[in-house]
Motif scaffolding. Structure first.
Motif, PDB file in Angstrom:
ATOM      1  N   THR A 224       0.962  -2.981  -7.064  1.00 50.98           N
ATOM      2  CA  THR A 224      -0.389  -3.489  -6.816  1.00 50.98           C
ATOM      3  C   THR A 224      -1.299  -3.200  -8.002  1.00 50.98           C
ATOM      4  O   THR A 224      -2.005  -4.089  -8.484  1.00 50.98           O
ATOM      5  CB  THR A 224      -0.973  -2.855  -5.527  1.00 50.98           C
ATOM      6  OG1 THR A 224      -0.203  -3.309  -4.407  1.00 50.98           O
ATOM      7  CG2 THR A 224      -2.422  -3.241  -5.328  1.00 50.98           C
TER       8      THR A 224
ATOM      9  N   GLU B  38       0.608  -5.344   4.192  1.00 50.15           N
ATOM     10  CA  GLU B  38       0.763  -3.927   4.546  1.00 50.15           C
ATOM     11  C   GLU B  38       0.451  -3.768   6.021  1.00 50.15           C
ATOM     12  O   GLU B  38      -0.442  -4.441   6.546  1.00 50.15           O
ATOM     13  CB  GLU B  38      -0.187  -3.069   3.715  1.00 50.15           C
ATOM     14  CG  GLU B  38      -0.098  -1.586   3.970  1.00 50.15           C
ATOM     15  CD  GLU B  38       1.287  -1.016   3.736  1.00 50.15           C
ATOM     16  OE1 GLU B  38       1.885  -0.515   4.707  1.00 50.15           O
ATOM     17  OE2 GLU B  38       1.785  -1.070   2.595  1.00 50.15           O
TER      18      GLU B  38
ATOM     19  N   ILE C 122      -6.043  -7.705   2.377  1.00 50.53           N
ATOM     20  CA  ILE C 122      -4.721  -7.740   2.978  1.00 50.53           C
ATOM     21  C   ILE C 122      -4.533  -9.087   3.659  1.00 50.53           C
ATOM     22  O   ILE C 122      -5.378  -9.532   4.431  1.00 50.53           O
ATOM     23  CB  ILE C 122      -4.548  -6.581   3.972  1.00 50.53           C
ATOM     24  CG1 ILE C 122      -4.742  -5.254   3.226  1.00 50.53           C
ATOM     25  CG2 ILE C 122      -3.190  -6.645   4.658  1.00 50.53           C
ATOM     26  CD1 ILE C 122      -4.948  -4.067   4.111  1.00 50.53           C
TER      27      ILE C 122
ATOM     28  N   ARG D 264      -8.653   0.147  -3.307  1.00 50.21           N
ATOM     29  CA  ARG D 264      -8.500  -0.690  -4.502  1.00 50.21           C
ATOM     30  C   ARG D 264      -9.230  -2.025  -4.356  1.00 50.21           C
ATOM     31  O   ARG D 264      -9.091  -2.909  -5.173  1.00 50.21           O
ATOM     32  CB  ARG D 264      -7.010  -0.935  -4.754  1.00 50.21           C
ATOM     33  CG  ARG D 264      -6.256   0.298  -5.185  1.00 50.21           C
ATOM     34  CD  ARG D 264      -4.737   0.089  -5.067  1.00 50.21           C
ATOM     35  NE  ARG D 264      -3.994   1.148  -5.753  1.00 50.21           N
ATOM     36  CZ  ARG D 264      -3.764   2.344  -5.246  1.00 50.21           C
ATOM     37  NH1 ARG D 264      -4.205   2.663  -4.047  1.00 50.21           N
ATOM     38  NH2 ARG D 264      -3.074   3.243  -5.944  1.00 50.21           N
TER      39      ARG D 264
ATOM     40  N   CYS E 177       1.974   0.487  -4.282  1.00 49.46           N
ATOM     41  CA  CYS E 177       0.723   0.741  -5.007  1.00 49.46           C
ATOM     42  C   CYS E 177       0.921   0.664  -6.517  1.00 49.46           C
ATOM     43  O   CYS E 177       0.029   0.214  -7.228  1.00 49.46           O
ATOM     44  CB  CYS E 177       0.131   2.094  -4.609  1.00 49.46           C
ATOM     45  SG  CYS E 177      -0.787   2.048  -3.066  1.00 49.46           S
TER      46      CYS E 177
ATOM     47  N   ASN F  46      -4.977   2.781   1.348  1.00 47.16           N
ATOM     48  CA  ASN F  46      -4.739   2.747  -0.105  1.00 47.16           C
ATOM     49  C   ASN F  46      -5.204   1.422  -0.711  1.00 47.16           C
ATOM     50  O   ASN F  46      -5.779   1.402  -1.804  1.00 47.16           O
ATOM     51  CB  ASN F  46      -3.242   2.943  -0.404  1.00 47.16           C
ATOM     52  CG  ASN F  46      -2.767   4.354  -0.170  1.00 47.16           C
ATOM     53  OD1 ASN F  46      -3.550   5.293  -0.157  1.00 47.16           O
ATOM     54  ND2 ASN F  46      -1.473   4.504   0.034  1.00 47.16           N
ATOM     55  N   LEU F  47      -4.940   0.324  -0.019  1.00 46.18           N
ATOM     56  CA  LEU F  47      -5.346  -0.983  -0.537  1.00 46.18           C
ATOM     57  C   LEU F  47      -6.861  -1.172  -0.478  1.00 46.18           C
ATOM     58  O   LEU F  47      -7.456  -1.734  -1.400  1.00 46.18           O
ATOM     59  CB  LEU F  47      -4.627  -2.099   0.228  1.00 46.18           C
ATOM     60  CG  LEU F  47      -3.109  -2.143   0.026  1.00 46.18           C
ATOM     61  CD1 LEU F  47      -2.492  -3.219   0.906  1.00 46.18           C
ATOM     62  CD2 LEU F  47      -2.752  -2.361  -1.434  1.00 46.18           C
TER      63      LEU F  47
ATOM     64  N   TYR G 196      -1.160  -9.573  -0.711  1.00 47.56           N
ATOM     65  CA  TYR G 196      -0.787  -8.192  -0.422  1.00 47.56           C
ATOM     66  C   TYR G 196      -0.583  -8.019   1.081  1.00 47.56           C
ATOM     67  O   TYR G 196      -1.471  -8.324   1.874  1.00 47.56           O
ATOM     68  CB  TYR G 196      -1.876  -7.249  -0.936  1.00 47.56           C
ATOM     69  CG  TYR G 196      -2.067  -7.368  -2.428  1.00 47.56           C
ATOM     70  CD1 TYR G 196      -1.278  -6.649  -3.313  1.00 47.56           C
ATOM     71  CD2 TYR G 196      -3.023  -8.232  -2.962  1.00 47.56           C
ATOM     72  CE1 TYR G 196      -1.432  -6.765  -4.683  1.00 47.56           C
ATOM     73  CE2 TYR G 196      -3.191  -8.357  -4.336  1.00 47.56           C
ATOM     74  CZ  TYR G 196      -2.389  -7.628  -5.189  1.00 47.56           C
ATOM     75  OH  TYR G 196      -2.546  -7.747  -6.548  1.00 47.56           O
TER      76      TYR G 196
ATOM     77  N   GLY H  17       0.786  -1.228   0.000  1.00 45.81           N
ATOM     78  CA  GLY H  17       0.000   0.000   0.000  1.00 45.81           C
ATOM     79  C   GLY H  17       0.816   1.274   0.000  1.00 45.81           C
ATOM     80  O   GLY H  17       0.269   2.370   0.029  1.00 45.81           O
TER      81      GLY H  17
ATOM     82  N   GLY I 249      -1.218   2.923   4.168  1.00 45.88           N
ATOM     83  CA  GLY I 249      -1.098   1.860   3.179  1.00 45.88           C
ATOM     84  C   GLY I 249      -2.318   0.958   3.143  1.00 45.88           C
ATOM     85  O   GLY I 249      -2.796   0.568   2.075  1.00 45.88           O
TER      86      GLY I 249
END
Length: 101
Positions: A18, A33, A49, A45, A15, A41-42, A31, A10, A38
């Motif tokens: 990603t 983080e 996680i 999207r 990113c 940010n994920l 993923y 993230g 972060g």
């Protein structure tokens, strides 16, 4: 299928990776983080996680997309837990030369 753990997924560089991996479902990406920003940010999207304790021992490739100042501590924690024959990659090409990894 190659399984990849993207550590720092993230962050700024994470990113970018990603976003590219999300366009290529032929890779099984986990993923990872820990920072609040972060994670946010994920979540934007719609990325799930993963838990590093479950993921690191099973993946074929670990990509370290983490800040230079953290790469030593993170690699010391993760590399011993990787399965035999797995590959670790870093976005900092000088880290191995500096003896950080």
């Amino acid at each position: 299928m190659t399984t990849i753990a993207l550590v720092g997924a993230g962050g700024k560089m994470g990113c970018r990776l990603t976003d590219n991996f999300l366009q290529h479902p032929e890779y099984d990406v986990k993923y990872l983080e820990i920072s609040e920003k972060g994670i946010a940010n994920l979540l934007q999207r719609n990325v799930v996680i993963s838990n590093p304790d479950l993921v690191i021992p099973t993946v074929d490739v670990v990509i370290l997309a983490v800040p230079d100042v953290a790469i030593g501590a993170i690699s010391q924690d993760l590399i011993p837990r990787m399965k035999s024959g797995a590959l670790v990659m870093t976005l900092d090409p000088a880290a191995p030369l500096d003896g950080v990894i």
